[in-house]
Design a protein around this motif. Sequence first.
Motif, PDB file in Angstrom:
ATOM      1  N   GLN A 592       6.694   6.304   4.037  1.00 22.37           N
ATOM      2  CA  GLN A 592       6.651   5.405   2.883  1.00 22.37           C
ATOM      3  C   GLN A 592       5.335   4.639   2.830  1.00 22.37           C
ATOM      4  N   GLU A 593       4.905   4.157   4.020  1.00 27.84           N
ATOM      5  CA  GLU A 593       3.630   3.419   4.093  1.00 27.84           C
ATOM      6  C   GLU A 593       2.479   4.290   3.619  1.00 27.84           C
ATOM      7  N   GLU A 594       2.436   5.541   4.101  1.00 29.28           N
ATOM      8  CA  GLU A 594       1.351   6.454   3.733  1.00 29.28           C
ATOM      9  C   GLU A 594       1.377   6.742   2.239  1.00 29.28           C
ATOM     10  N   GLU A 595       2.589   6.920   1.684  1.00 29.90           N
ATOM     11  CA  GLU A 595       2.722   7.228   0.267  1.00 29.90           C
ATOM     12  C   GLU A 595       2.233   6.059  -0.589  1.00 29.90           C
ATOM     13  N   ILE A 596       2.577   4.821  -0.168  1.00 26.01           N
ATOM     14  CA  ILE A 596       2.126   3.643  -0.908  1.00 26.01           C
ATOM     15  C   ILE A 596       0.613   3.531  -0.852  1.00 26.01           C
ATOM     16  N   GLN A 597       0.035   3.773   0.351  1.00 25.84           N
ATOM     17  CA  GLN A 597      -1.415   3.690   0.508  1.00 25.84           C
ATOM     18  C   GLN A 597      -2.120   4.730  -0.362  1.00 25.84           C
ATOM     19  N   LYS A 598      -1.519   5.928  -0.484  1.00 26.65           N
ATOM     20  CA  LYS A 598      -2.095   6.954  -1.358  1.00 26.65           C
ATOM     21  C   LYS A 598      -2.056   6.502  -2.811  1.00 26.65           C
ATOM     22  N   GLN A 599      -0.922   5.878  -3.207  1.00 24.47           N
ATOM     23  CA  GLN A 599      -0.804   5.402  -4.582  1.00 24.47           C
ATOM     24  C   GLN A 599      -1.811   4.296  -4.883  1.00 24.47           C
ATOM     25  N   MET A 600      -2.067   3.453  -3.877  1.00 23.73           N
ATOM     26  CA  MET A 600      -2.933   2.292  -4.086  1.00 23.73           C
ATOM     27  C   MET A 600      -4.382   2.668  -4.364  1.00 23.73           C
ATOM     28  N   ILE A 601      -4.785   3.892  -3.995  1.00 25.18           N
ATOM     29  CA  ILE A 601      -6.176   4.296  -4.254  1.00 25.18           C
ATOM     30  C   ILE A 601      -6.308   5.136  -5.527  1.00 25.18           C
TER      31      ILE A 601
END
Length: 644
Positions: A592-601
């Motif tokens: 989930q953390e990785e997915e959010i970080q991908k979305q944030m960029i």
Amino acid sequence: MILLQVQNVARLFGSDVLFEKANMDVQENSRIALVGRNGVGKSTLIKMIMGIQTPDNGQITKNKNLTIGYLAQDNGLNSSNSIYDEMLTIFENLKTMEANLHSLENEIASFHNFDTSQQKYETLLNNYDQLLHNFREANGYGYESEIRAVLHGFKFYQQDYNTLINTLSGGQKTRLALAKLLLEKNDLLILDEPTNHLDIQTLSWLENYLQSYSGALLIISHDRYFLDKVANEIYELTPNGTEHYQGNYSFYIEEKNIRFQHEVKQFEKQQEKIEKLEDFVSRNIVRASTTKRAQSRRKQLEKINRIARPIGKQQGPHFHFSSNQQSGNIVLRVSDAFIGYNTKISGPINIDLRKQQMMAVVGSNGVGKSTLLKSILGKIPLLDGKYSFGANVKTGYYDQEFKNLHPNKSVLNELWDEHPTTAEKDIRSILGSFLFSGEDVKKTVHNLSGGEKARLLLTKLAFNHDNFLIFDEPTNHLDIDSKEVLETALLEFDGTVLFISHDRYFINKVATSVLEISEHGSQLYLGDYDYYIDKKEEQLLLAQENNQNELTVVKMAEKTDYQLNKDQQRKKRKLQREIVEIENQLENLSTQEEEIQKQMIIPDIYTNLEKSTELQTSLKTIQGKISVLEDSWEKKSMELEYLN
């Protein structure tokens, strides 16, 4: 929303212009790299933004209440505190909130006369709920885990926490200053050469951290690999102003070339038109029948807004390396070498370097990379093992500390004294190709900048015509243009190269193999830096699979060991189940953390304040859960280890 604007800013020295017409817009969540040649004024512009210097022309406007974190070049953290206590000072407000929460809890717990003071009791509960909400929103339960994570990223471990900051080295203080800035979470983070004292592993960690940083970034760096990973906007500063590019560094290089070619075509097209008009005027102005048309063409000429001739890259160094004689096929062999000063730093190290190969040496700071080069050159004895050079090998050495230069000599004599039979004009000619011309050659070495010393040392190497070049961090003091020239010179070199570098872009461009050294020895990778990273990841995955298989075997063996106490077995199985459950939860949360970080960029998201804020809140919540679960996993793992 725009956080900061630079509008037509200039720095003047009397009639001389360092730069003018500098413009820049810094938005929320901007990821900006400021690039340009050494000496063009990048750090000066940053100091103007910080209010340390005042623009000679133009203005800089900032949002009210904008918070800025600033790391100047090699600016270390000065404090009498220990490492951990200094990091805690950032969270004084959370510590105060935590104390107030405990005070309210005690007051609520001791409240006895509820019937007569219902309103006061409800007020206490409301105050407690609001304070608890604020405390959680500010990561009150996770800030110490955050401190530990950031310190770990910069290679400060638990055993270092009580170390006093004023006892640390300059590089360590710089890393701590950057760690503190990251934890402060300012609206805008300005970093001037943040990668100077970081090894490759720490650089990779910092890149990942900055990609999910909640504020805006403005970075000056000569590390092109770093800029590719972190920046999505480039502002190039030149004496005539700034050029803006929407993309990372690699995009900037391509787009800059495209723009230049377009400008050349526009210039040539206009010149062709001007020549035709001028030719018509010159041929027809004196003829009565055509003079009116010629006068009309002349007016057209006068109205043309003439395009200046496009200028490509500014004048930079231009040089090449060549050898006077060819070496044998075997250039260097190192067998089971152990290196260090009296005590072992690392080993056994093995090298088999062949003619025209280019080997990069990588490894953590302090592992002995420079010590290895000095041992090979006979400056430091090996603790064990041996090394040998092949036939006709002639070595040239680039020392990152510039000890090969004589501080009291002039630039001219630094070269001429080693080649006294060479004509002065030839010495001046090669110095000129490295940008030492005119009065520059009379400068004393100790008065040179780091970049000038680097170019002078490269001049000496080029003039010696060695066939085996050994470099210790050759790109540290070079601007990007000079790095590119050095890369080209090495790629065209007909000899062999062994070099240490933290510049991953440089390694990718030059290296044919990568030698990683650690305290346990050396490992060779037959490719560039990206190949080395890919192979390291493959090895890590394979090791994890092997560890999992070993764990399965251990569990099966435990089930067949009937001599163990049944209660102990039951407790162990319970712990194992709990650990597996925690690991599963951690895996899900990490995904989930990785997915959010991908979305944030994603541009559509990070430019949307509402979506960006929502994702940042979710990210903080998940990271808090991860921290709690990691603590629980560690405790249960230690308990299980004790039972084993």
